[in-house]
Design an enzyme around this catalytic site. Structure first.
Site, PDB file in Angstrom:
ATOM      1  CB  ILE A  12      -0.898   0.029   1.257  1.00 43.17           C
ATOM      2  CG1 ILE A  12      -1.719  -1.255   1.349  1.00 43.17           C
ATOM      3  CG2 ILE A  12      -1.820   1.236   1.245  1.00 43.17           C
ATOM      4  CD1 ILE A  12      -2.273  -1.512   2.719  1.00 43.17           C
ATOM      5  CB  CYS A  13       1.431   3.999  -2.243  1.00 45.35           C
ATOM      6  SG  CYS A  13       2.255   5.593  -2.275  1.00 45.35           S
ATOM      7  CG  LEU A  14      -1.952   5.410   3.771  1.00 51.21           C
ATOM      8  CD1 LEU A  14      -2.865   6.315   2.963  1.00 51.21           C
ATOM      9  CD2 LEU A  14      -2.796   4.397   4.531  1.00 51.21           C
TER      10      LEU A  14
END
Ligand SMILES: [Zn+2]
Ligand SMILES: [Zn+2]
Lengths: 149, 470
Positions: free
Chosen positions: A85-87
């Site tokens: 996840i890119c967060l």
């Protein structure tokens, strides 16, 4: 090493007052490892989908953020093929005052508001920017195909 | 079972004080008023089915300005001539009026929905009323000013402009009021009773206020950490209050449940709280009479509040039911407009809110809760407390961990305040004294833990193993 008090407290609260639309249950043999289920937010292409994920609290948690990965295949510009996840709050914007609970809520919000300008899955983000309607349709398709219990 | 019966049973069997029962909404009497009103209406041929087709509701005004609709529905029912909500708390007396409009020139009542017999009756009524009590609502600058001037009745209020909520002007039509008395009786009675309930609530609030105040003073004595005899009991009180807070009896405390609870839910939660303190054997730990008494008072206040909540709820239900009945049997359609006008609904919820806030500030505050003094990082007691220049406080252990991990910014506000902090200067001595006083056991445990962790920092994991063996 014994489990730090903080992890015990966070787990207790997650069990006693679960976050709406999310469940997170620790493994019996490893209390730092959680089985997570996130229900796709309504009015998003993931609505109706049940997404499995895993969450792991590293040894230096909460100095380091939890590691979270989707296990269910999902078509999303900020989630790659491996479920990573890119967060920001999971990386540079992590703060030890954040919790499992707040992180899970942020992930749920990310499903509701994909952000193709800060992509991880480059191809998906590209398609999202070129033809949003088509991308949303694909996301719905994938939800139907992979995220239905 | 009929509601009237349920309501009566409830008032009788739920142990409400007699004074409360006397103040309750007199459902059956109000029902009689409705019956009288129905016969009054029947006398002029206005059974609910007929009236329902003829009446133009206040809420229709905005929806339609169609002239044909005005003609199709020549009746209006208004609750009162004066209605400016929010200006005064006092309720204006109700002067409900059932009006209909007749053509000024011909005296005719146009409506295809009216049968000949009713039409005749109403025309008769218009003529009859015209002699004595005919009222014309028209602006003086209107075309029909002449007809207004020629009005033979000197008592007619010629400059009586319609109020905001009054009947609507219909040019070329006269307003005739149908003489009814039971509706005035109904609304006067109902609104008097609601005012009475409000006064009762205020009185109860004062009473509970005094009780809470007393209990607060008592708690201050019983939990004073400077008195040695209290030392053991402090932790018992803390556990009791913690269970109480966790249960969220009257209000939810989580993201998913943060609203006020209804009487049933609150009662269940409160029962749950009582069960939990019983299970934990906390009451047995109170050796002295004063502590048990104080706990009983605390429970009593909660029970009173529960009862108040319940009482408010059934009266509110009674109010809504009787208004529904009123509308069903008369077709006058007031239910939608009525509750807004009298601001009744939040009744007991306000009481619960006010009392809970007081319990928190007056009673619970005497026993500080661990959660309010836990370190945002380790969630343990913030011992020893280090206050960063941004104002946020962490335990010294977490400060050390942050500094060794090069976490330069405050986790709460992200200001760069961790890096320069230094345990000697930033130690909050005042808070440290407070914690030592109120959380002696927790301080000891945390102190031990911090020492252990410092040892591990210095000598590695072996230190921990060695220590636990000892
Ligand atoms: Zn700490
Ligand atoms: Zn700060």
């Amino acid at each position: 090493m014994a489990l730090p008090k903080r992890i015990i407290k966070e787990t207790e609260r997650l069990m006693a007052e679960p976050v709406q639309g999310i469940s997170a249950i620790p493994h019996e043999e490893n209390l730092r490892h959680f089985d997570v289920v996130i229900f796709g937010p309504s009015q998003s292409p993931y609505e109706g989908g049940v997404f499995k994920a895993e969450l792991f609290l590293p040894e230096d948690y909460p100095m380091a953020p939890p590691k979270v990965r989707f296990l269910t295949k999902i078509y999303h510009p900020n989630i790659d093929r491996l479920g990573r996840i890119c967060l920001d709050v999971l990386k540079s914007n992590w703060s030890p005052a954040l919790q499992i609970r707040t992180i899970l809520l942020s992930i749920q919000a990310l499903l509701g508001a994909p952000n193709p300008d800060d992509p991880l899955a480059n191809d998906v983000a590209q398609q999202w920017k070129e033809d949003q309607n088509k991308a949303i349709a694909t996301a719905k398709e994938w939800t139907e195909k992979y995220a239905k219990p | 079972m009929k509601f009237g019966h349920v309501f009566k049973e409830c008032l009788r069997n739920e142990g409400f004080p007699p004074e409360w029962v006397d103040s309750a909404i007199s459902y059956s009497q109000l029902k009689k008023c409705i019956n009288k009103l129905t016969s009054e209406l029947a006398q002029v041929g206005l059974d609910p089915a007929t009236l329902g087709k003829l009446l133009k509701h206040v809420e229709d005004y905005n929806a339609s300005t169609d002239q044909n609709d005005d003609q199709d529905r020549p009746f209006e029912y208004i609750l009162s001539g004066d209605d400016t909500p929010g200006l005064t708390k006092e309720r204006k007396p109700f002067q409900p009026k059932l009006l209909f409009y007749v053509n000024e020139a011909t005296g005719a009542l146009h409506s295809a929905k009216l049968d000949a017999e009713t039409k005749r009756k109403l025309q008769m009524l218009a003529v009859e009323m015209g002699m004595t009590d005919l009222r014309v609502f028209e602006e003086p600058d209107h075309d029909s000013l002449t007809s207004l001037d020629s009005n033979p009745d000197p008592t007619s209020p010629t400059n009586d402009l319609p109020h905001t909520n009054g009947p609507r002007k219909r040019p070329g039509y006269r307003t005739v009021e149908i003489p009814l008395t039971s509706d005035t009786e109904f609304f006067t009675k109902l609104s008097t009773e609601l005012s009475g309930l409000e006064a009762l609530q205020e009185k109860e609030k004062q009473k509970m206020h005094a009780e809470i105040d007393d209990l607060g003073k008592q708690m201050a004595k019983l939990t004073d950490p400077d008195r040695r005899a209290n030392k053991k009991l402090l932790s018992v009180w803390r556990q009791i209050f913690q269970l109480y807070l966790e249960e969220g009896v009257f209000f939810g405390t989580t993201e998913t449940d943060h609203t006020a609870h209804d009487a049933d839910k609150a009662a269940k939660r409160f029962q749950e709280f009582c069960n939990k303190i019983a299970q934990a054997g906390l009451v047995d730990k109170f050796k002295k009479k004063e502590n048990i008494q104080a706990l009983n008072t605390f429970i009593h206040i909660n029970q009173e509040l529960l009862q108040g909540l319940r009482f408010g709820e059934i009266n509110r239900t009674a109010m809504l039911k009787i208004l529904k009945k009123f509308d069903k049997q008369t077709a006058l359609g007031v239910k939608a407009a009525f509750p807004k006008r009298i601001e009744y609904p939040e009744f007991s919820e306000h009481l619960a809110k006010a009392v809970c806030a007081e319990v928190t500030t007056q009673v619970l505050s005497h026993v500080p809760q661990l959660d309010d003094y836990s370190c945002p990082m380790c969630m343990d007691l913030k011992w020893r407390p280090v206050r960063l220049s941004c104002g946020h406080v962490f335990c010294i252990r977490c400060l050390i961990v942050m500094q060794t991990n090069k976490q330069h910014n405050c986790p709460l506000c992200r200001e760069k305040t961790v890096v320069d902090a230094n345990s000697a200067e930033n130690l909050d001595l005042e808070l440290a004294d407070f914690l030592k006083k109120w959380f002696p056991d927790e301080v000891k445990a945390k102190q031990k833990y911090n020492e252990l962790m410092a040892g591990i920092d210095q000598y590695g994991e072996v230190y921990a193993e060695k220590c636990t063996v000892m």
